[in-house]
Design a protein around this motif. Sequence first.
Motif, PDB file in Angstrom:
ATOM      1  N   LYS A  50       0.728  -1.397  -0.115  1.00 40.82           N
ATOM      2  CA  LYS A  50      -0.002   0.051   0.007  1.00 40.82           C
ATOM      3  C   LYS A  50       0.937   1.229   0.170  1.00 40.82           C
ATOM      4  CE  LYS A  50      -3.875  -2.049   2.456  1.00 40.82           C
ATOM      5  NZ  LYS A  50      -4.740  -2.170   1.209  1.00 40.82           N
ATOM      6  N   ASP A  51       2.163   1.102   0.376  1.00 39.44           N
ATOM      7  CA  ASP A  51       3.088   2.245   0.350  1.00 39.44           C
ATOM      8  C   ASP A  51       3.374   2.688  -1.020  1.00 39.44           C
ATOM      9  OD1 ASP A  51       2.866   2.047   3.147  1.00 39.44           O
ATOM     10  OD2 ASP A  51       5.139   1.170   3.416  1.00 39.44           O
ATOM     11  N   ILE A  52       3.423   4.029  -1.345  1.00 41.74           N
ATOM     12  CA  ILE A  52       4.056   4.611  -2.645  1.00 41.74           C
ATOM     13  C   ILE A  52       5.168   5.408  -2.361  1.00 41.74           C
ATOM     14  CG2 ILE A  52       3.506   5.798  -4.631  1.00 41.74           C
ATOM     15  CD1 ILE A  52       0.355   5.201  -3.984  1.00 41.74           C
ATOM     16  N   ILE A  53       6.139   4.938  -2.740  1.00 35.04           N
ATOM     17  CA  ILE A  53       7.508   5.482  -2.869  1.00 35.04           C
ATOM     18  C   ILE A  53       7.799   6.427  -4.078  1.00 35.04           C
ATOM     19  CG2 ILE A  53      10.097   5.162  -2.398  1.00 35.04           C
ATOM     20  CD1 ILE A  53       9.672   2.682  -1.302  1.00 35.04           C
ATOM     21  N   PRO A  54       7.627   7.817  -3.941  1.00 39.42           N
ATOM     22  CA  PRO A  54       7.820   8.525  -5.048  1.00 39.42           C
ATOM     23  C   PRO A  54       9.120   8.346  -5.835  1.00 39.42           C
ATOM     24  CG  PRO A  54       7.301   9.798  -3.017  1.00 39.42           C
ATOM     25  CD  PRO A  54       7.969   8.375  -2.668  1.00 39.42           C
ATOM     26  N   TRP A  99      10.916  10.395  -7.440  1.00 42.46           N
ATOM     27  CA  TRP A  99      12.025  11.507  -7.355  1.00 42.46           C
ATOM     28  C   TRP A  99      12.875  11.238  -6.095  1.00 42.46           C
ATOM     29  CZ3 TRP A  99      11.051  13.797  -2.473  1.00 42.46           C
ATOM     30  CH2 TRP A  99       9.770  13.815  -2.065  1.00 42.46           C
ATOM     31  N   LEU A 100      12.493  10.299  -5.225  1.00 48.23           N
ATOM     32  CA  LEU A 100      13.397  10.016  -3.881  1.00 48.23           C
ATOM     33  C   LEU A 100      14.737   9.310  -4.470  1.00 48.23           C
ATOM     34  CD1 LEU A 100      10.903   8.706  -1.150  1.00 48.23           C
ATOM     35  CD2 LEU A 100      12.244  10.814  -1.332  1.00 48.23           C
ATOM     36  N   GLY A 101      14.694   8.934  -5.669  1.00 45.66           N
ATOM     37  CA  GLY A 101      16.051   8.298  -6.262  1.00 45.66           C
ATOM     38  C   GLY A 101      16.959   9.340  -6.309  1.00 45.66           C
ATOM     39  N   ASP A 102      16.571  10.655  -6.507  1.00 39.61           N
ATOM     40  CA  ASP A 102      17.542  11.852  -6.687  1.00 39.61           C
ATOM     41  C   ASP A 102      17.749  12.558  -5.320  1.00 39.61           C
ATOM     42  OD1 ASP A 102      17.548  11.255  -9.468  1.00 39.61           O
ATOM     43  OD2 ASP A 102      15.654  12.523  -9.559  1.00 39.61           O
ATOM     44  N   PHE A 103      17.339  11.849  -4.162  1.00 38.39           N
ATOM     45  CA  PHE A 103      17.187  12.696  -2.861  1.00 38.39           C
ATOM     46  C   PHE A 103      18.553  12.205  -2.296  1.00 38.39           C
ATOM     47  CE2 PHE A 103      16.399  13.121   1.654  1.00 38.39           C
ATOM     48  CZ  PHE A 103      15.472  14.118   1.628  1.00 38.39           C
ATOM     49  N   HIS A 104      19.292  13.223  -1.817  1.00 45.35           N
ATOM     50  CA  HIS A 104      20.628  13.283  -1.190  1.00 45.35           C
ATOM     51  C   HIS A 104      20.520  13.860   0.086  1.00 45.35           C
ATOM     52  CE1 HIS A 104      22.281  11.682  -4.967  1.00 45.35           C
ATOM     53  NE2 HIS A 104      21.850  12.526  -5.375  1.00 45.35           N
TER      54      HIS A 104
END
Length: 366
Positions: free
Chosen positions: A355-359, A361-366
Motif C-alpha cells: 500500500k506504500d507508494i515511494i515517489p 523522485w526519492l531516487g534523486d534525494f541526497h
Amino acid sequence: MYYSVKANSNQSIIKILSKLGSGIDVVSGEELMRALAAKVAPKKIIFEGVGKTKNDLILAIKKGIKQINVESIEELLLINKTAKSLGKIANVGIRINPNIDAKSLKKISTGNKKDKFGIPTTDLNQVVIIAKKSKNINLKGISCHVGSQIFSLSVYEKVFKKIKETARFFINNNINIKNLNLGGGMGFDKTKNKKFQIKGFKKLVDKHFRNLPYEISFEPGRYIVAESGTLIAKIITTKKSGQSNFIILDAGMNIFLRPALYGAHHNIVSIIKRRASINYNVAGPICESSDIFGKNVFLPKQYTGDYVAIQDVGAYGSVMSSNYNSKELAAEILIYKNRFTIIRKRQKIKDLISKDIIPRWLGDFH
C-alpha cells in the motif's frame, strides 16, 4: 432494537442480527455501506454520528434509510439543502444533548454539555424554526445517547424524562414526533462483578412510555456482542523482570486496544491446564509500556508456544485494531455449534507494504 455497528462491524455479525429482526444503527457513511453490503433493508437503518459528510448524506438520502439523526444546526440545514438537490424528502431525528452525566468513564461519556455530541436543548427553538421552513426534511424523531458502560438506572430515568419533555416541546410546536430513540450504553462488565439490571430497565421503560403513542427504539452494541468474542493469543516468550513474571503474546494493543486505551479489564485464561499457579503480567509485543492486557493474573505455569484466551472481546475489538508497529490484523472466525468459517482473513505483511507508494523522485534525494 437497532444494533450499534460500531461495536463490531463485520458483515457476518450485521447479517446475523438483521436476520434475527434487529435494525442497524450506523455512525459513518462507511458503516452505512457495510450495512447495505450485508443486505440490510434501508428502512431498517438509522444514521447517527457527529461528522457526517455531504457524500454520506447523499448516500443515506438516495437509499431512503429510516432516519438520519441530526447532531447540529448546520447539519440540519445541510440535509435540507442536499435533499432538495436530489428531489427527495429526508426523514430526520434530532439528537439532543441533555447535559446528563452517564456516571461512566469520561472517555466514553457523550451526554454532557461539554461533549461534542448532539444539539443542546437550549437550541431547540431554532430547530423548530428551521424545521418549519424546510420543505425537504421530515422531522419525526428524537434521539439521546449519553455514554457507554452505564449501570445506573437513575441515569436512564433522567434521559427518559428529558426525551419525553423534548417530545412534548416539539408537539406543542406542531411538529409530529413519532420515533423516540432512547440510546444504548447498557453496561457489560468483563470481570463479571457487575450486571446490568435488564428487568429493572424494562420496568423503567414501561413506567415512562407504555401508554404513549411513540415507536420506541434502542441502540445497544457492546451489550449484544461483547460476550461473544474471544481473542486467542500465542505466547512468544516468557521473562522475569525484578519480581515480576511476564508472558509476551503475539497479540498486543494493535489487536485489542481497550486495556491500553481505557484501562479496561478482561479475564485471561490458560488454554493448557496445569496445576501450578503463577502470578503473571500479560503483555503484548508492541513497543509501548501501556501494551499490557493484565497485571497480577494467576495462571498455570506458562511456556513459550502455549496459548491463552482473552475473554469478552466481541465488542470494540477488531473494529479498533490497527497496523501499529507494522503488525498484521488478525483473522476472525465465526463459530456456530459445529460449524466455523473464517469471516476475515489474516492480513499479510506483503499486502500492507504494497500500500506504500515511494515517489520516484526519492531516487534523486541526497
